[in-house]
Design an enzyme around this catalytic site. Structure first.
Site, PDB file in Angstrom:
ATOM      1  N   ASP A   8       0.857  -1.183   0.000  1.00 30.58           N
ATOM      2  CA  ASP A   8       0.000   0.000   0.000  1.00 30.58           C
ATOM      3  C   ASP A   8       0.895   1.235   0.000  1.00 30.58           C
ATOM      4  O   ASP A   8       1.880   1.293   0.756  1.00 30.58           O
ATOM      5  CB  ASP A   8      -0.903   0.028   1.234  1.00 30.58           C
ATOM      6  CG  ASP A   8      -1.955  -1.080   1.204  1.00 30.58           C
ATOM      7  OD1 ASP A   8      -2.039  -1.784   0.182  1.00 30.58           O
ATOM      8  OD2 ASP A   8      -2.674  -1.233   2.205  1.00 30.58           O
ATOM      9  N   ASP A 130     -15.134  -4.489  -1.014  1.00 30.10           N
ATOM     10  CA  ASP A 130     -14.700  -4.180   0.352  1.00 30.10           C
ATOM     11  C   ASP A 130     -15.932  -3.802   1.158  1.00 30.10           C
ATOM     12  O   ASP A 130     -16.717  -2.952   0.732  1.00 30.10           O
ATOM     13  CB  ASP A 130     -13.695  -3.027   0.338  1.00 30.10           C
ATOM     14  CG  ASP A 130     -12.522  -3.309  -0.593  1.00 30.10           C
ATOM     15  OD1 ASP A 130     -12.171  -4.481  -0.749  1.00 30.10           O
ATOM     16  OD2 ASP A 130     -11.976  -2.344  -1.158  1.00 30.10           O
TER      17      ASP A 130
END
Length: 261
Positions: A8, A130
């Site tokens: 990330d 998500d």
């Protein structure tokens, strides 16, 4: 089951968040390429890269990091975060992404996301599902997990299956970065819908005729012992982030797992 480590990115650095909260940012390495090379040296072939700056800005930001990893390793990269336009997608693919993941765009602008599926094909476009768990099974989150939609998890996935989606990355936000184990029950439910469609006349004929879903588990992975359980459920891949960075799962364990399959 494919092992897919996560990188990330915020400000060009390799970071991790907890439950998607940007205020919990922890920097693990200022050079994501170094991290990617370590993964590759351990026999890993796949990488999940998320542009967290892009997710917040709603446009691709850290494509130079993607390009650097893609040109200096042989890793097959799926890239997400901030992909909202045809131009964003072109930049991602031109920068070396093998696949892209669309989450918010699949909720807020379904026509453009569906056009990507048709243009690039189901091998190139991943659905990002998500979710925030609740009593109905979960609500899909958008905008870097900063917002919650009204869409329920399983119908959201099955709807896109009928539109040609093959790969789905499913992340339980409440477990992300918590190192408390993944949502086995949710993954089992998602995969059971496919199994039920083969025998239940009430389920959509279109769903019966779709290719088997390639479900990629994400969020909460904490120990090596969880991996065989995900294999048993039928997950096609697993994304592992904090467990690697916090040395809960070693690269050697992952290397041995890959060899043993």
């Amino acid at each position: 089951m494919r092992i897919i480590p996560a990188i990330d990115i915020i400000d060009g650095k390799c970071v991790r968040l907890t439950k998607g909260d940007y205020n919990t940012k922890k920097i693990y390495n200022e050079n994501p390429l170094e991290v990617a090379k370590e993964f590759e040296a351990a026999g890993i072939k796949y990488l999940h890269v998320v542009d967290l700056d892009g997710a917040k800005a709603s446009e691709i930001i850290n494509y130079k990091v993607l390009e650097q990893i893609a040109t200096k390793t042989n890793l097959k990269i799926d890239f997400g975060g901030g992909l909202k336009s045809d131009k964003d997608l072109e930049i991602a693919f031109n920068s070396g992404a093998n696949q892209i993941t669309g989450g918010s765009i699949a909720v807020k602008n379904a026509p453009i996301f569906e056009s990507w599926i048709k243009k690039y094909g189901s091998e190139k476009i991943i659905l990002g599902a998500d979710f925030y768990p609740d009593t109905t099974g979960g609500k899909i989150a958008t905008n870097g997990w900063q917002e919650e939609s009204s869409l329920e998890l399983v119908p959201f996935i099955t709807d896109y299956q009928q539109k040609g989606i093959l790969y789905v990355i499913c992340t339980d936000i409440s477990k992300d970065g918590m190192l408390q184990g993944p949502s086995f029950d949710v993954y089992e439910e998602i995969l059971s819908v496919r199994a039920q469609s083969r025998t239940n006349n009430d389920l959509s004929t279109a769903l019966k005729e779709t290719r088997p879903l390639k479900l990629i588990a994400s969020g909460g992975i904490s120990t090596f012992d969880e991996l065989p359980k995900l294999v048993e459920l039928g997950c096609e891949g697993v994304i592992i982030g904090k467990a690697i960075y916090e040395n809960k799962i070693s690269l050697k364990q992952l290397e041995n797992f890959i060899i043993s399959q």
